[in-house]
Design an enzyme around this catalytic site. Structure first.
Site, PDB file in Angstrom:
ATOM      1  N   ASP A  13     -74.612  24.550  -1.180  1.00  0.00           N
ATOM      2  CA  ASP A  13     -75.223  23.289  -1.612  1.00  0.00           C
ATOM      3  C   ASP A  13     -76.697  23.414  -1.939  1.00  0.00           C
ATOM      4  O   ASP A  13     -77.282  22.524  -2.544  1.00  0.00           O
ATOM      5  CB  ASP A  13     -75.126  22.262  -0.478  1.00  0.00           C
ATOM      6  CG  ASP A  13     -73.790  21.560  -0.471  1.00  0.00           C
ATOM      7  OD1 ASP A  13     -73.183  21.446  -1.544  1.00  0.00           O
ATOM      8  OD2 ASP A  13     -73.362  21.131   0.611  1.00  0.00           O
TER       9      ASP A  13
HETATM   10  C1  BGC Z   1     -78.121  21.680   4.124  1.00  0.00           C
HETATM   11  C2  BGC Z   1     -76.734  22.079   3.722  1.00  0.00           C
HETATM   12  C3  BGC Z   1     -75.935  20.858   3.454  1.00  0.00           C
HETATM   13  C4  BGC Z   1     -76.645  19.935   2.497  1.00  0.00           C
HETATM   14  C5  BGC Z   1     -75.925  18.650   2.274  1.00  0.00           C
HETATM   15  C6  BGC Z   1     -78.713  20.770   3.107  1.00  0.00           C
HETATM   16  O1  BGC Z   1     -79.985  20.372   3.497  1.00  0.00           O
HETATM   17  O2  BGC Z   1     -78.896  22.830   4.289  1.00  0.00           O
HETATM   18  O3  BGC Z   1     -76.147  22.887   4.684  1.00  0.00           O
HETATM   19  O4  BGC Z   1     -74.713  21.223   2.922  1.00  0.00           O
HETATM   20  O5  BGC Z   1     -77.933  19.632   2.952  1.00  0.00           O
HETATM   21  O6  BGC Z   1     -76.052  17.770   3.326  1.00  0.00           O
HETATM   22  C1  NOJ Z   2     -72.745  22.523   4.811  1.00  0.00           C
HETATM   23  C2  NOJ Z   2     -71.860  21.706   3.923  1.00  0.00           C
HETATM   24  O1  NOJ Z   2     -71.143  20.785   4.711  1.00  0.00           O
HETATM   25  C3  NOJ Z   2     -70.922  22.583   3.137  1.00  0.00           C
HETATM   26  O2  NOJ Z   2     -70.170  21.805   2.268  1.00  0.00           O
HETATM   27  C4  NOJ Z   2     -71.689  23.642   2.411  1.00  0.00           C
HETATM   28  O3  NOJ Z   2     -70.769  24.453   1.757  1.00  0.00           O
HETATM   29  C5  NOJ Z   2     -72.558  24.440   3.347  1.00  0.00           C
HETATM   30  N1  NOJ Z   2     -73.415  23.565   4.065  1.00  0.00           N
HETATM   31  C6  NOJ Z   2     -73.400  25.499   2.631  1.00  0.00           C
HETATM   32  O4  NOJ Z   2     -74.455  24.928   1.931  1.00  0.00           O
END
Ligand code: BGC
Ligand code: NOJ
Length: 809
Positions: A483
């Site tokens: 993400d």
């Molecule tokens: C986090 C991710 C997460 C994303 C969406 C980011 O700040 O590092 O792990 O998937 O936010 O909430």
């Molecule tokens: C947490 C999110 O819930 C997941 O969807 C994502 O793939 C990982 N972070 C990596 O960014």
């Protein structure tokens, strides 16, 4: 250093030092009513939705830590204390917290008075029970005051912490005997209230926080507790609470118990009041009546225990390694169920007011719970698919209450649709329920455009093909699994969301990771089509998959590893030509899992590079070298300090992809060595470094570039649970559900000589023994089913109740 120990017989983790590095929590509840509970009795309850129906308050990020919860106070002469140590933090003579499956027992003792709190949420009822037992272990009579305490949330947890001009004036309570009713907003549009009761006569109560705590008072020394009695207050506005007080004179050796309960109750609209201003308490009475004696309390607990035993008995392994056994048989499976219940909504890191259910998160979680609850998994698939957009794209999140796609975040995360194929494939392999593909499912929750689930898969598959970039690799959109790799975002303003800024349809930025996914799950899709007799369509899908494989090997290969992506300018990401972020874990794991380069040698080279560049003693970091500066063309990933989260942290979620990849290459020794690095049971001895609970996985461990290398964060709600369960049971132990039966193909360390698995599969219990007389890592040479040798390959699904299987490697 350890703070407790595993009790495998009772399926518990027993904490014996209350000063754990972080609150170590458990989840109570498995239907609609949930409670998060820490080892010192901190936590909170909610009904169905942690934001919209929050029952008690919880302050994240507060000081001191973890003060809100379900605390019992004891006043014994001048000493006040809690059996769970917090919030008074009076030193205890003895302390134990037993976190079990859906229940927690906390035992504390001080000056020869022992107090036990037994907490659980029964099956199918919206109530948290807390039986408190006191025992006078002294030789003389003792005089004790006992207090319960909860602080109510005014239902919407978001509003509760922001809208004070309104909610300092809305609070309303009623008290009848030992029952304290929280009825804020019930006078208007709500048809529900909460009740906090005791099954014994009480001596006093409070519902005004200020009176219980004292003016400017603190939970560490509430005025009422110091006074030895409450003031029978009825709150009007401000902060409504519930506190019971019971005075006890206990003879030497005498015990006393009282059951406290916190319930959520709904009342039909036309029956809300019995007279003006007085709420209808009948449904509350009825519910309380189900748990108001020790016998009923014990029966409820027995039903709960039986429920968990049955779920977990569907996969039981017996190996020579007790840590593996306890993870597979108890904790990893339990964590998978918690991700089913919570998705990413409520933990000690997820506030319960932010995210709905993630599309890709929920699809991946399913891989870990489908064997335990296939019927509920089926419903989950249909719910997720109904939010899919007509062009095959997906809303990134949906709301559990409305089950509708969340338009605030929208779509454009281009890996999302392919995860739907992943979970449907896993579901069919587990259940053999091909009928699910014929189910009519909405697109975008619109019944007028509903079509079969198979059509949903078709659109998922085609979505990738309709969104290819300059190198014939999939466009990344807003982001793929990672993400934080936001190649079309270009955010310059603090506070801007990396997730929704910038265009989602960048026409250039491509993802090698999605390409790997397309190959892996595209093959699964083609298999499904072939199984349905759609040979032409299957052949066309296979052709598209082969073309993608070629594109990856041509433009997605960096020489020693798979490239990560091309950015919005067509420049390489995750390449030896970059100054930082030269190699990423995701494409190495996913491409090898997909079988790319296994024959031609790239796969092995990629895994060698992972070992050389990414592996550390605590697991595999996500990328290397860490980004030391913010990069406009990369987004959030470069916003984290080096070593944290997606910027070179150890993301536990994708470590199992590499482990899977190693099993595909036949490397059992290596696969298991990697498994141990992130597995919490193997980290118990270094809890002071790892810090999160030693019984569950966390999302992220600080990587080698971080000052706190090895420190875990964000435990419980992570796709790590499903992926590690899957890689251990299917990749390493080799028990692989397949379309027509069970395939058994272990990839184990060469020192393993034998292990047993009991595996329930489509109504049959398979008792499997794997023998490894030649100490191999992979390769089956003989299969015996009920004593008879069968040909190598899939063991056809049986109609018998029990089947005995022997595998010789
Ligand atoms: C986090 C991710 C997460 C994303 C969406 C980011 O700040 O590092 O792990 O998937 O936010 O909430
Ligand atoms: C947490 C999110 O819930 C997941 O969807 C994502 O793939 C990982 N972070 C990596 O960014």
């Amino acid at each position: 250093m350890k703070y407790g120990h595993f009790d495998d017989l009772n399926k518990e983790y027993v904490i014996t030092n209350y000063e754990t590095p972080l609150p170590w929590i458990n989840y109570l509840g498995s239907d609609d009513f949930f409670t998060l509970l820490s080892n010192t009795a901190g936590g909170y309850s909610f009904y169905k939705d942690a934001r919209l129906r929050r029952i008690t308050r919880y302050r994240y990020n507060n000081l001191p830590l973890d003060q809100d919860g379900f605390h019992i106070y004891i006043k014994d002469n001048k000493t006040i204390w809690n059996p769970g140590w917090q919030p008074t933090r009076t030193k205890l003579d003895k302390y134990e917290c037993h976190h079990g499956l859906g229940y927690t027992n906390i035992i504390g003792s001080k000056n020869r008075i022992e107090v036990k709190q037994e907490l659980y949420v029964p099956k199918n009822d919206n109530i948290l029970l807390d039986r408190v037992t006191l025992r006078n272990n002294d030789k003389k009579k003792r005089s004790i005051d006992l207090f319960s305490f909860v602080e109510f949330c005014l239902w919407d947890a978001q509003d509760d912490t922001t809208n004070f001009q309104r909610n300092f004036s809305t609070g309303e309570m009623e008290v009848v005997g030992s029952k304290i009713y929280h009825k804020t907003e019930y006078r208007e549009r709500r048809n529900h209230y909460a009740v906090f009761f005791a099954n014994k006569k009480i001596d006093s109560f409070d519902t005004e926080r200020e009176k219980f705590m004292g003016l400017y008072g603190s939970p560490a020394a509430p005025q009422a507790v110091l006074n030895g009695k409450c003031s029978n207050t009825i709150a009007h506005g401000w902060q409504p609470v519930g506190a019971h007080h019971i005075h006890l004179d206990l003879e030497a050796g005498e015990t006393y118990d009282v059951i406290f309960g916190l319930a959520y109750v709904e009342v039909p609209e036309r029956k809300k009041f019995i007279k003006p201003g007085v709420i209808n308490k009948e449904p509350a009475e009825k519910l309380i009546g189900k748990y108001d004696t020790d016998k009923k309390f014990d029966e409820g607990l027995k039903t709960l225990n039986a429920f968990w035993d049955k779920l977990l008995s569907r996969f039981e392994v017996s190996t020579a390694n007790e840590k593996v056994n306890r993870m597979v048989n108890i904790w990893n499976a339990y964590q998978c169920m918690v991700t089913f219940n919570m998705s990413r909504s409520a933990s000690y890191y997820e506030s319960g007011i932010g995210r709905g259910m993630g599309f890709r998160d929920s699809c991946q979680d399913l891989l870990g719970f489908v064997h335990m609850i296939p019927e509920r998994a089926r419903q989950r698939i249909l719910d997720i698919a109904a939010t899919q957009k007509e062009d095959g794209g997906a809303y990134h999140q949906y709301q559990p209450l409305t089950k509708k796609g969340n338009s605030d975040i929208g779509g454009g995360f281009n890996d999302d649709p392919l995860w739907l194929i992943a979970c449907v494939d896993a579901y069919i392999k587990e259940t053999g329920d091909w009928g699910i593909l014929d189910e009519k499912v909405d697109f975008d929750n619109k019944p007028e455009v509903a079509d079969t689930l198979l059509e949903h898969l078709r659109r998922s598959f085609n979505y990738t093909l309709n969104n290819l970039g300059p190198h014939s690799l999939p466009l990344i959109g807003r982001a793929d699994w990672n993400d934080c790799l936001n190649l079309n975002c270009f955010s310059k303003h603090p506070g801007e969301s990396f997730q929704i800024s910038g265009p989602s349809e960048g026409p250039v930025a491509e993802s090698v990771f999605i390409a790997g996914m397309f190959v892996k799950y595209g093959k699964a899709y083609a298999n499904i089509l072939r199984h349905l007799g759609k040979d032409d369509e299957a052949a066309a899908a296979e052709k598209a998959v082969a073309a993608m494989e070629k594109a990856v090997l041509k433009d997605g290969w960096d020489g020693k590893w798979f490239l990560r992506a091309y950015d919005a300018f067509g420049n390489k990401v995750g390449s030896s030509t970059n100054d930082e972020g030269q190699i990423y874990i995701e494409p190495q794991g996913m491409c090898v899992m997909a079988g790319i380069g296994v024959e031609s040698g790239e796969a092995q080279k990629a895994l060698d590079s992972v070992k050389k560049r990414l592996e550390t003693k605590y697991g595999i970091v996500i990328l290397n070298p860490a980004y030391t500066t913010y990069r406009l063309n990369l987004g959030e990933i470069s916003s984290y300090p080096p070593g944290y989260k997606e910027n070179a942290g150890i993301f536990c979620h994708n470590n199992p992809w590499v482990i899977f990849a190693e099993t595909i290459m036949g490397h059992g020794n290596r696969a298991f060595a990697l498994y141990k690095k992130t597995c919490p049971a193997f980290l118990e001895d270094i809890s002071e470094i790892h810090r999160t609970e030693p019984y569950v996985y966390c999302q992220m461990v600080a990587g080698k570039d971080a000052p706190t290398f090895g420190e875990g964060k964000n435990s419980w709600l992570t796709g790590t649970a499903a992926w590690t369960f899957t890689v251990l049971t299917q990749g390493i132990l080799g028990i692989q559900p397949d379309y027509d039966g069970l395939k058994i193909d272990p990839c184990i360390p060469s020192n393993v000589s034998e292990y047993k698995v009991n595996r329930r599969f489509r109504g049959t219990m398979y008792h499997i023994t794997v023998f490894n007389p030649d100490r191999k890592q992979k390769g089956v040479r003989k299969i015996l089913v009920d004593g008879k040798e069968i040909k190598l390959g899939v063991i056809p699904a049986s109609t018998k109740k029990e089947v005995d299987v022997q595998i010789v490697m």
